[in-house]
Scaffold this active site. Structure first.
Site, PDB file in Angstrom:
ATOM      1  N   PHE A 603       0.662  -7.704 -14.397  1.00 47.63           N
ATOM      2  CA  PHE A 603      -0.647  -8.267 -14.695  1.00 47.63           C
ATOM      3  C   PHE A 603      -1.453  -7.441 -15.686  1.00 47.63           C
ATOM      4  CE2 PHE A 603       0.374  -9.240 -10.233  1.00 47.63           C
ATOM      5  CZ  PHE A 603       0.529 -10.610 -10.338  1.00 47.63           C
ATOM      6  N   ASP A 795      -0.586   5.331  -1.653  1.00 47.41           N
ATOM      7  CA  ASP A 795       0.640   5.311  -2.469  1.00 47.41           C
ATOM      8  C   ASP A 795       0.812   6.658  -3.154  1.00 47.41           C
ATOM      9  OD1 ASP A 795       2.949   4.492  -3.680  1.00 47.41           O
ATOM     10  OD2 ASP A 795       1.993   3.197  -5.164  1.00 47.41           O
TER      11      ASP A 795
END
Length: 979
Positions: A603, A795
């Site tokens: 994206f 993450d």
């Protein structure tokens, strides 16, 4: 001379007795004697001082018989002579001399035998009782000394609360002895002729005052045995001293063949323990009863009991925890639970259904962890029961002596199911229906080929109807009617129903001449109806395929979450869309000059750019700009704006990729951040493997410089794919020394175009252990900063750490700019792709993301770091075996280049209990002990002098209140049954 004097005394006494006898025999009245008088001592003093070696002579005068008594240090010596003579006095003759006459009257004189070599008479040992006074027996031999007192051994001070009274004749009395004085070492002290004299050493032994009854406990409160088995139980008695009595007693004075064994010892000074063991080598039924362990001291008594039950053989008693007849609806869950008592221990347990033994779905466990436990629990978990899964469920258990079982009858409420509907040869129509509760069957007739009939057939025409119970618990009903009376074409409906639902079956008839035949239902379907069904099925398949492909598309979500509230393990996150955005971050678009793409995802992408006037009005600065691709949807646009708000909320820190500005008006959203020329840490480590120097050396002298120049291989930021910045050709580079390499960046990685090209060189220096420690330290500092802002990363991995000049690490979130669809580190789970190998167990199995789960990921990052970029859990795919090993506590071994201290940190980060993992602040403190002083100094200087860009700063002293909050949408990766 002494013998002549004694004879003369004897004659005087004899003459006196004769005179008394004459007077008694005469008629003269008797004269009563006078009052008794005290004997007299010469010399007539209360105290006498004699020098050692001189003669000690004491005389006692009394009309009658006298006795001398000499007492010193509790010892008595007696003499029946009128005189006490010691030719050569010694220090030991110091003491109290008492003369007593026959009337019991006495006089005393205290004698000091002055001995310069022996100032004190010492009586050892020294005992005292807590709360009482105790006497230190160190009487003086010379009363003319001064400062008679107590002193601690070896110059140590006496306890502040210790008080005493000195008596030269008896010694020194310690008032109110305390337990803390136990083993106190002290001397008696006095000053004699200008010097201090000490007595021998005393060690005070305090006997504790008994202020409570003994503490009594037993190893087990009850026991169950079979005849012939051995029985033993231990009684534990604890008290402050050994002055405690204890014994085993059988209540009601019953006879038993029990024996006892006793052991005792001291645990420290005032912790006495005794163990009284009761033993019966071969128990009998009449040994059953209550045994009491009894203990008493001077304060009182205490007792505890244990019960012994002896049976002649084993047993099993089963207690269902619910009714054995159970009604449940179709699709519901039910748990069958039994408790049972068994002795000896059960050897075999099983659940059986329809002659089939369950291998799973059930568990059996003891009711308690007590050693004497005989009660157990067994549970069978039946999930989403279907109608054909009713019936009898039997639990069976056995031990070496007996078998036992219990049966549950499970009835599943299901709507009627028509098993068969057929035309019999005898002219009957028959419906066989199964269901629970028992279904009722009605018959209907209608002319023509209909799918629903409304004219009921009277019950008088029903020829037969009966029911039976099937093995699955359903009631089977058979109903029949005679169709010979039907004279017209038509349809007969068999309709079955109960309180759950209903079902129908149809019989169709047509007359051909004088005969009548049944038309089977399939002849009623027209080609149009068949075509409609096929078309509808194809449409459903197409919709399912499109939906599946849409769900497979990676959904972008901001990884960094800001915590608003914590309730146990439930974290409430601030909705980033509700965070404020200060438009002072705005930067003109026309001052950005875009370069090459640094990274791209599904994206969005990150592009290198030059910003003019970002820091100074006339300066150019290399930055990284994150933007969306044209294919991005509204969700991604909102996510990028949320990421911008989170970065502006966090503020600046040396070890995160800081926000420099943004463009949110007049075009697509652009997020301007710091530019890190060396790319991500993972690829940097892999590039440096061949030049890694294993030994850790100090950063000084020619050795360090030589080490840095060993590796001459040219390397640039463009050597690896997906990394930052191709360095421009034709620029001369200077290889700095190791001491210089962390100073090569201008503060905080804000590099301007007019900086000397020598500073902009690629990092050609070798990599060593000190670098790895520095990286781990910096990342821990950055994570500690995020945690202080209530931010969870979710993450953390080497691929999400960027490296800039001076080998400064910066934590980032690539987010939409990472192609996670083609990244093998991200595994598809539910509607998301997740970095499973970096995730904590609670995140994998329960979808719980906390500060502690970030600590787990940091441990995985350390493993990556010290393995120089290897993938964690090498060679192990993410499958059910991987999940099982994580649950069972499997952890990676130490990587090749990790010091033992760093591997210890990894292991604590991987603790199964999140609350036992260290915080990032604690990790920083642990690593600070490992890094060199020079590295710490360089880092501190960079951190202290790093200026914040002249951009707005959000005040974080007050927590931002969210209008709404959102939890993570990520699904749990693995349900319990999948393991």
């Amino acid at each position: 001379m002494r013998g002549a004097r004694g004879a003369w005394d004897f004659l005087c006494v004899l003459l006196l007795l004769l005179l008394l006898g004459v007077q008694t025999g005469s008629s003269q009245p008797s004269v009563s004697p006078g009052e008794p008088s005290l004997p007299s001592i010469h010399p007539a003093k209360s105290e006498l001082i004699v020098s050692v070696g001189d003669e000690l002579r004491l005389s006692c005068t009394d009309p009658g018989f006298v006795k001398w008594t000499f007492e010193t240090l509790g010892q008595l010596n007696e003499n029946t002579h009128n005189e006490w003579i010691t030719e050569k006095a010694e220090a030991g003759h110091t003491g109290n001399y008492t003369c007593t006459n026959r009337d019991g009257l006495s006089r005393s004189i205290y004698v000091f035998v002055r001995d310069p070599a022996k100032l004190f008479l010492v009586d050892l040992p020294l005992y005292g009782k807590e709360g009482n006074d105790t006497l230190v027996r160190c009487p003086l031999t010379d009363p003319e000394v001064t400062n008679y007192s107590l002193r601690g051994c070896e110059g140590k001070p006496l306890p502040k609360d210790l008080t005493f009274v000195a008596d030269p004749k008896a010694g020194i009395t310690i008032r109110n002895v305390k337990r803390e004085y136990h083993r106190l070492c002290l001397h008696c002290s006095a000053d004699q002729k200008g010097r201090t004299v000490l007595s021998k050493k005393f060690t005070l032994k305090v006997r504790a005052a008994i202020r409570a009854v003994p503490v009594v406990s037993v190893s087990k409160t009850s026991s169950l045995l079979k005849e012939g088995e051995a029985f033993s139980v231990m009684c534990f008695i604890k008290d402050v001293s050994s002055f405690v009595d204890s014994m085993w007693i059988k209540e009601n004075s019953q006879q038993t063949n029990a024996q006892t064994q006793s052991n005792s010892w001291h645990h420290g000074d005032f912790n006495f323990e005794r163990q009284e063991k009761l033993i019966i080598s071969s128990a009998r039924v009449n040994d059953s009863g209550v045994f009491m362990c009894y203990a008493n001291n001077t304060f009182g008594s205490a007792n505890v009991t244990t019960t012994l039950e002896v049976v002649d053989k084993g047993f099993i008693n089963i207690f269902p925890m619910m009714s054995t007849t159970i009604f449940v609806n179709d699709g519901e869950n039910v748990d069958l639970i039994v408790e049972y008592e068994a002795y000896p221990k059960p050897e075999h347990q099983q659940w059986i259904y329809m002659n089939r033994t369950f291998t799973d779905k059930w568990e059996d466990y003891p009711k308690s962890d007590n050693e004497s436990n005989i009660r157990y629990v067994s549970e069978l978990h039946l999930t989403r029961l279907k109608g054909n899964e009713g019936g009898t469920y039997t639990f069976q258990v056995s031990n070496s002596d007996v078998n036992s079982s219990v049966t549950f009858n499970v009835y599943v409420n299901t709507k009627p199911e028509i098993l068969t509907h057929e035309s019999l040869t005898n002219g009957m129509l028959q419906c066989v229906v199964a269901g629970f509760p028992e279904p009722a069957v009605d018959w209907y007739f209608c002319p023509g080929a209909e799918q629903r009939c409304s004219v009921p057939i009277g019950p008088m025409d029903v020829q037969m109807q009966n029911s039976s119970l099937s093995p699955s618990g359903k009631l089977v009903v058979q109903s029949s009617i005679d169709y010979s009376a039907f004279k017209h074409n038509g349809t007969v409906e068999c309709r079955a129903y109960n309180n759950v639902g209903r079902s129908s079956a149809f019989f169709n008839f047509a007359f051909k001449g004088n005969s009548k035949e049944q038309i089977h239902p399939h002849t009623l379907f027209t080609p149009l109806l068949i075509g409609f069904v096929i078309a509808a099925g194809m449409m459903c398949i197409i919709v399912m395929i499109l939906t599946y492909k849409y769900l497979q598309k990676p959904m972008y979500e901001v990884q960094w979450k800001v915590v608003e509230e914590i309730n146990g393990n439930n974290y409430v996150y601030i909705d980033p869309t509700q965070l404020p955005y200060d438009h002072k971050w705005e930067f003109p678009r026309n001052r950005l000059s875009f370069g090459k793409t640094l990274g791209a995802g599904a994206f969005g992408k990150v592009v290198e750019a030059t910003a003019y006037g970002l820091i100074k009005s006339d300066a150019a600065m290399t930055v990284a700009v994150k933007m969306l691709k044209p294919s991005a949807h509204l969700t991604e646009r909102e996510a990028l704006m949320s990421e911008l708000k989170v970065l502006s909320y966090l503020g600046n820190h040396m070890n995160i990729v800081n926000l420099l500005g943004a463009c949110t008006v007049g075009g697509p959203t652009l997020v301007i951040t710091e530019y890190c020329c060396y790319g991500d840490l993972l690829n940097f480590l892999r590039r440096k493997r061949d030049s890694f120097i294993c030994s850790k050396q100090e950063d000084h002298g020619e050795v360090a410089l030589y080490k840095n120049l060993l590796h001459s291989k040219e390397s640039s930021c463009s050597d690896s794919t997906n990394e930052y910045m191709d360095m421009k050709p034709g620029v001369s580079y200077v290889v700095p020394t190791k001491a210089d390499k962390r100073r090569s960046a201008r503060i905080g990685s804000y590099i301007e175009r007019d900086v000397t090209p020598a500073i902009m060189e690629d990092d050609e220096l070798a990599l060593d252990l000190e670098d790895l420690l520095s990286f781990s330290y910096q990342v821990a500092k950055g994570m500690a900063f995020l945690a202080s802002k209530n931010c969870i990363h979710r993450d953390l991995a080497a691929r999400n750490i960027l490296l800039t000049h001076g080998r400064i690490t910066k934590i980032c979130d690539f987010g939409l700019a990472r192609d996670i669809k083609n990244d093998s580190n991200y595994v598809v789970k539910g509607n998301a792709r997740l970095p499973v190998k970096w995730m904590a167990p609670e995140s994998i199995f329960n979808c719980v993301y906390t500060f502690e789960s970030d600590v787990w990921s940091y441990g995985i990052f350390l493993w990556e770091l010290f393995s120089l970029g290897s993938s964690p859990y090498p060679g192990m795919p993410v499958d059910s075996k991987f999940y099982k090993m994580i649950k069972e506590g499997f952890r990676m071994l130490s990587p090749e280049h990790a010091p033992a201290e760093m591997y210890d940190i990894m292991k604590t980060c991987w603790d199964a209990d999140p609350l036992k993992r260290p915080t990032f602040k604690q990790i920083v403190q642990l690593i600070e002990k490992q890094i060199s002083d020079s590295t710490n100094h360089i880092y501190s200087n960079l951190a202290n002098c790093s200026p914040n860009p002249e951009r707005p700063v959000v005040d974080h002293s007050v927590r931002i209140n969210s209008v709404g909050s959102s939890a993570s949408s990520t699904q749990p990766l693995l349900v319990h049954e999948d393991v």
